[in-house]
Design a protein around this motif. Structure first.
Motif, PDB file in Angstrom:
ATOM      1  N   VAL A 247     -36.210  16.696  12.735  1.00  0.00           N
ATOM      2  CA  VAL A 247     -36.465  15.330  13.422  1.00  0.00           C
ATOM      3  C   VAL A 247     -36.347  14.134  12.682  1.00  0.00           C
ATOM      4  CG1 VAL A 247     -38.636  14.245  14.622  1.00  0.00           C
ATOM      5  CG2 VAL A 247     -38.366  16.647  14.540  1.00  0.00           C
ATOM      6  N   GLN A 248     -36.349  14.046  11.558  1.00  0.00           N
ATOM      7  CA  GLN A 248     -36.005  12.820  10.797  1.00  0.00           C
ATOM      8  C   GLN A 248     -34.458  12.486  10.805  1.00  0.00           C
ATOM      9  OE1 GLN A 248     -37.849  14.062   6.913  1.00  0.00           O
ATOM     10  NE2 GLN A 248     -39.047  12.263   6.886  1.00  0.00           N
ATOM     11  N   GLU A 249     -33.797  13.680  10.504  1.00  0.00           N
ATOM     12  CA  GLU A 249     -32.278  13.302  10.767  1.00  0.00           C
ATOM     13  C   GLU A 249     -31.654  12.825  12.138  1.00  0.00           C
ATOM     14  OE1 GLU A 249     -30.068  16.741   9.397  1.00  0.00           O
ATOM     15  OE2 GLU A 249     -31.239  16.860   7.635  1.00  0.00           O
ATOM     16  N   ALA A 250     -32.521  13.439  13.343  1.00  0.00           N
ATOM     17  CA  ALA A 250     -32.013  12.936  14.754  1.00  0.00           C
ATOM     18  C   ALA A 250     -32.443  11.497  14.976  1.00  0.00           C
ATOM     19  CB  ALA A 250     -32.717  14.018  15.611  1.00  0.00           C
ATOM     20  N   ALA A 251     -33.809  11.273  14.386  1.00  0.00           N
ATOM     21  CA  ALA A 251     -34.023   9.855  14.351  1.00  0.00           C
ATOM     22  C   ALA A 251     -33.081   8.997  13.590  1.00  0.00           C
ATOM     23  CB  ALA A 251     -35.552   9.659  14.014  1.00  0.00           C
ATOM     24  N   ALA A 252     -32.748   9.332  12.316  1.00  0.00           N
ATOM     25  CA  ALA A 252     -32.087   8.476  11.441  1.00  0.00           C
ATOM     26  C   ALA A 252     -30.541   8.207  12.515  1.00  0.00           C
ATOM     27  CB  ALA A 252     -31.830   9.017  10.487  1.00  0.00           C
ATOM     28  N   LYS A 253     -30.088   9.061  12.879  1.00  0.00           N
ATOM     29  CA  LYS A 253     -28.648   8.877  13.761  1.00  0.00           C
ATOM     30  C   LYS A 253     -29.031   8.028  15.046  1.00  0.00           C
ATOM     31  CE  LYS A 253     -26.711  13.374  12.178  1.00  0.00           C
ATOM     32  NZ  LYS A 253     -26.093  14.619  12.679  1.00  0.00           N
ATOM     33  N   ALA A 254     -30.222   8.236  15.641  1.00  0.00           N
ATOM     34  CA  ALA A 254     -30.524   7.500  16.692  1.00  0.00           C
ATOM     35  C   ALA A 254     -30.651   6.028  16.299  1.00  0.00           C
ATOM     36  CB  ALA A 254     -31.844   8.056  17.384  1.00  0.00           C
ATOM     37  N   LEU A 255     -31.170   5.662  15.241  1.00  0.00           N
ATOM     38  CA  LEU A 255     -31.518   4.312  14.570  1.00  0.00           C
ATOM     39  C   LEU A 255     -30.157   3.611  14.137  1.00  0.00           C
ATOM     40  CD1 LEU A 255     -34.524   4.959  12.494  1.00  0.00           C
ATOM     41  CD2 LEU A 255     -34.393   3.366  14.646  1.00  0.00           C
ATOM     42  N   LEU A 256     -28.936   4.573  14.034  1.00  0.00           N
ATOM     43  CA  LEU A 256     -28.006   4.007  13.558  1.00  0.00           C
ATOM     44  C   LEU A 256     -26.963   3.693  14.715  1.00  0.00           C
ATOM     45  CD1 LEU A 256     -26.767   6.386  10.440  1.00  0.00           C
ATOM     46  CD2 LEU A 256     -27.204   4.062  10.625  1.00  0.00           C
ATOM     47  N   VAL A 257     -27.242   4.012  15.799  1.00  0.00           N
ATOM     48  CA  VAL A 257     -26.391   3.651  17.109  1.00  0.00           C
ATOM     49  C   VAL A 257     -26.295   2.082  16.921  1.00  0.00           C
ATOM     50  CG1 VAL A 257     -26.375   3.398  19.651  1.00  0.00           C
ATOM     51  CG2 VAL A 257     -27.099   5.702  18.319  1.00  0.00           C
ATOM     52  N   ASP A 258     -24.870   1.593  16.937  1.00  0.00           N
ATOM     53  CA  ASP A 258     -24.836   0.084  17.305  1.00  0.00           C
ATOM     54  C   ASP A 258     -25.106  -0.341  18.514  1.00  0.00           C
ATOM     55  OD1 ASP A 258     -23.748  -2.612  17.394  1.00  0.00           O
ATOM     56  OD2 ASP A 258     -22.272  -1.957  15.918  1.00  0.00           O
ATOM     57  N   ARG A 259     -26.451  -0.694  18.786  1.00  0.00           N
ATOM     58  CA  ARG A 259     -26.710  -1.310  20.271  1.00  0.00           C
ATOM     59  C   ARG A 259     -25.830  -2.483  20.819  1.00  0.00           C
ATOM     60  NH1 ARG A 259     -33.215  -1.134  20.784  1.00  0.00           N
ATOM     61  NH2 ARG A 259     -32.633  -1.867  22.935  1.00  0.00           N
ATOM     62  N   ASP A 260     -25.639  -3.358  20.044  1.00  0.00           N
ATOM     63  CA  ASP A 260     -24.669  -4.377  20.476  1.00  0.00           C
ATOM     64  C   ASP A 260     -23.510  -3.980  20.933  1.00  0.00           C
ATOM     65  OD1 ASP A 260     -26.771  -6.124  19.875  1.00  0.00           O
ATOM     66  OD2 ASP A 260     -26.054  -6.832  17.802  1.00  0.00           O
TER      67      ASP A 260
ATOM     68  N   GLU B  23     -32.192  -0.694   7.083  1.00  0.00           N
ATOM     69  CA  GLU B  23     -33.189  -1.049   8.146  1.00  0.00           C
ATOM     70  C   GLU B  23     -33.560   0.465   8.951  1.00  0.00           C
ATOM     71  OE1 GLU B  23     -31.576  -3.346  11.316  1.00  0.00           O
ATOM     72  OE2 GLU B  23     -30.739  -4.835   9.808  1.00  0.00           O
ATOM     73  N   VAL B  24     -32.537   1.386   8.628  1.00  0.00           N
ATOM     74  CA  VAL B  24     -32.946   2.792   9.142  1.00  0.00           C
ATOM     75  C   VAL B  24     -34.124   3.428   8.393  1.00  0.00           C
ATOM     76  CG1 VAL B  24     -31.985   4.758   9.561  1.00  0.00           C
ATOM     77  CG2 VAL B  24     -30.592   2.900  10.092  1.00  0.00           C
ATOM     78  N   GLN B  25     -33.884   3.249   6.923  1.00  0.00           N
ATOM     79  CA  GLN B  25     -34.918   3.837   6.059  1.00  0.00           C
ATOM     80  C   GLN B  25     -36.242   3.104   6.354  1.00  0.00           C
ATOM     81  OE1 GLN B  25     -32.806   3.069   2.163  1.00  0.00           O
ATOM     82  NE2 GLN B  25     -32.658   5.409   2.066  1.00  0.00           N
ATOM     83  N   ALA B  26     -36.240   1.547   6.412  1.00  0.00           N
ATOM     84  CA  ALA B  26     -37.661   1.197   6.716  1.00  0.00           C
ATOM     85  C   ALA B  26     -38.247   1.577   7.869  1.00  0.00           C
ATOM     86  CB  ALA B  26     -37.306  -0.375   6.880  1.00  0.00           C
ATOM     87  N   ALA B  27     -37.455   1.889   8.876  1.00  0.00           N
ATOM     88  CA  ALA B  27     -38.031   2.248  10.280  1.00  0.00           C
ATOM     89  C   ALA B  27     -38.570   4.010   9.968  1.00  0.00           C
ATOM     90  CB  ALA B  27     -37.099   2.400  11.244  1.00  0.00           C
ATOM     91  N   LEU B  28     -37.729   4.694   9.349  1.00  0.00           N
ATOM     92  CA  LEU B  28     -38.216   5.931   9.225  1.00  0.00           C
ATOM     93  C   LEU B  28     -39.604   6.141   8.047  1.00  0.00           C
ATOM     94  CD1 LEU B  28     -34.681   7.652   8.284  1.00  0.00           C
ATOM     95  CD2 LEU B  28     -36.018   8.020  10.368  1.00  0.00           C
ATOM     96  N   LYS B  29     -40.068   4.987   7.554  1.00  0.00           N
ATOM     97  CA  LYS B  29     -40.939   5.424   6.618  1.00  0.00           C
ATOM     98  C   LYS B  29     -42.251   5.418   7.464  1.00  0.00           C
ATOM     99  CE  LYS B  29     -39.453   3.051   2.742  1.00  0.00           C
ATOM    100  NZ  LYS B  29     -39.616   1.627   1.757  1.00  0.00           N
TER     101      LYS B  29
END
Length: 388
Positions: free
Chosen positions: A305-318, A6-12
């Motif tokens: 920027v990509q690395e920071a965004a990837a980490k932000a996308l990995l945050v378990d929001r639930d 999911e993270v990779q898909a968002a980063l595309k």
């Protein structure tokens, strides 16, 4: 738990606009340092930007600065960019370098100077029409040095009048993004010193007036992610100028000084929907590379920027929401830190490989020998530089 796929898909669909001026010479207020192979023309800047995009797959647009990047035919320039897999992006206006602007541009007490500044801003909209650019970025160095020098309220009136004229000239698909800066060059008052001033003017104008957040333009200790969250909530965050600073507006590589801050900012961007595929936030670098090689520095910034965004996308929001709801302060912080401490480099390397790119863009550039080639080819002529 967020899946890596999911993270990779968002980063595309995450793209970072690079600035034309990052490819030219720059330095301190004492000295501009020349480097071999620096572009001599705006087309050579686009050649370098095309290299960054080819290496990262994430930098398809280039911001221009007028008049630094002035040409006779902007349609032809747009075609040149397109032939290299690029688009011309944000048009940045310059009303801070002419002698006439000693006491300000659009807020100057002299109506002749104000008319000159306004004419330049409208010229920039004409350039947007020719290039197909969406965004006009405005930053004003206007301010005063001494108490009593000018009427503070009158300067805000003049600013509002100029912004209204430019806003009304924009096409339906075009936007104005209003930048702010706490300091420099005015010593007493600055006419657009903070996000609140920019936001207030944008509210008066309309939905296509948006705030631009430059990460280097704040007082030490400012919680930039709060500003980002507020503006996203108000639907007024239009653009970022990413860079890093150790002291003031250093314009160093994004993520160099405080990568944790960049992560926190991008988490709030994600939280506010700014990393969604249909988001309209312009992520741009605003950097000058003084002692480091230009293209590798821009590549590294895009990767940061990509690395920071990837980490932000990995945050378990639930898990984060559950900890917040239960008042478990330590667990909530731990959820954020777990994502931040994740090594996302393998994830991004796999994404690049899937896209047919080299997993290590910096090493790929070094191995290509391009820097040595352009150093030999770009001999003679006048190198582009900050303000050139």
């Amino acid at each position: 738990m967020t899946d890596h796929a999911e993270v990779q898909a968002a980063l595309k669909h995450l793209t970072v606009e690079t600035p034309s001026w990052a490819y030219g010479n720059s330095g301190t207020r004492f000295k501009v340092f020349a480097q071999p192979g620096v572009p001599r023309t705006v087309r050579e800047k686009l050649d370098d930007a095309a290299t960054v995009h080819a290496l990262t797959g994430a930098a398809p647009t280039v911001a221009l600065h007028i008049p630094w990047d002035r040409v006779d035919d902007y349609g032809a320039l747009a075609k040149y960019a397109e032939e290299r897999g690029l688009r011309l992006g944000t048009i940045n206006a310059n009303v801070f370098q002419d002698d006439d602007y000693r006491l300000g541009s659009v807020t100057n007490p002299d109506p002749k100077v104000r008319r000159k500044a306004l004419a330049h801003l409208l010229d920039c909209v004409d350039i947007m029409d020719a290039t197909g650019s969406r965004d006009l970025k405005l930053w004003f160095a206007d301010g005063t040095n001494y108490p009593g020098q000018d009427d503070i309220r009158a300067r805000q009136d003049r600013l509002a009048e100029a912004l209204r004229t430019v806003y009304d000239r924009l096409g339906d698909h075009q936007r104005m993004v209003l930048e702010y800066k706490l300091f420099e060059p005015a010593f007493y008052t600055t006419d657009v010193p903070d996000w609140g001033t920019s936001y207030a003017h944008c509210l008066q104008l309309g939905d296509r007036a948006q705030v631009c957040v430059d990460t280097g333009h704040h007082a030490p200790g400012t919680n930039i992610e709060f500003i980002v969250a507020f503006l996203l909530r108000a639907r007024r965050l239009g653009a970022f100028d990413f860079n890093s600073r150790f002291y003031a507006d250093d314009d160093l590589m994004a993520g160099a000084a405080d990568p944790f801050q960049l992560f926190r900012i991008l988490y709030e961007v994600r939280r506010g929907g700014g990393l969604d595929a249909d988001a309209r936030i312009a992520f741009m670098l605003d950097q000058c590379h003084n002692v480091e090689s230009k293209v590798p520095a821009v590549v590294r910034s895009v990767m940061n920027v990509q690395e920071a965004a990837a980490k932000a996308l990995l945050v378990d929001r639930d898990a984060l929401a559950a900890a917040q709801a239960s008042g478990d302060v330590l667990e909530a912080n731990a959820v954020l830190m777990d994502a931040y401490n994740t090594d996302v480099r393998p994830l991004l390397a796999a994404l690049r490989a899937e896209q047919g790119l080299d997993p290590d863009p910096v090493a790929a550039h070094r191995a290509s020998g391009r820097q040595e080639r352009i150093a030999a080819e770009r001999m003679g002529g006048e190198q582009a530089g900050w303000g050139a």
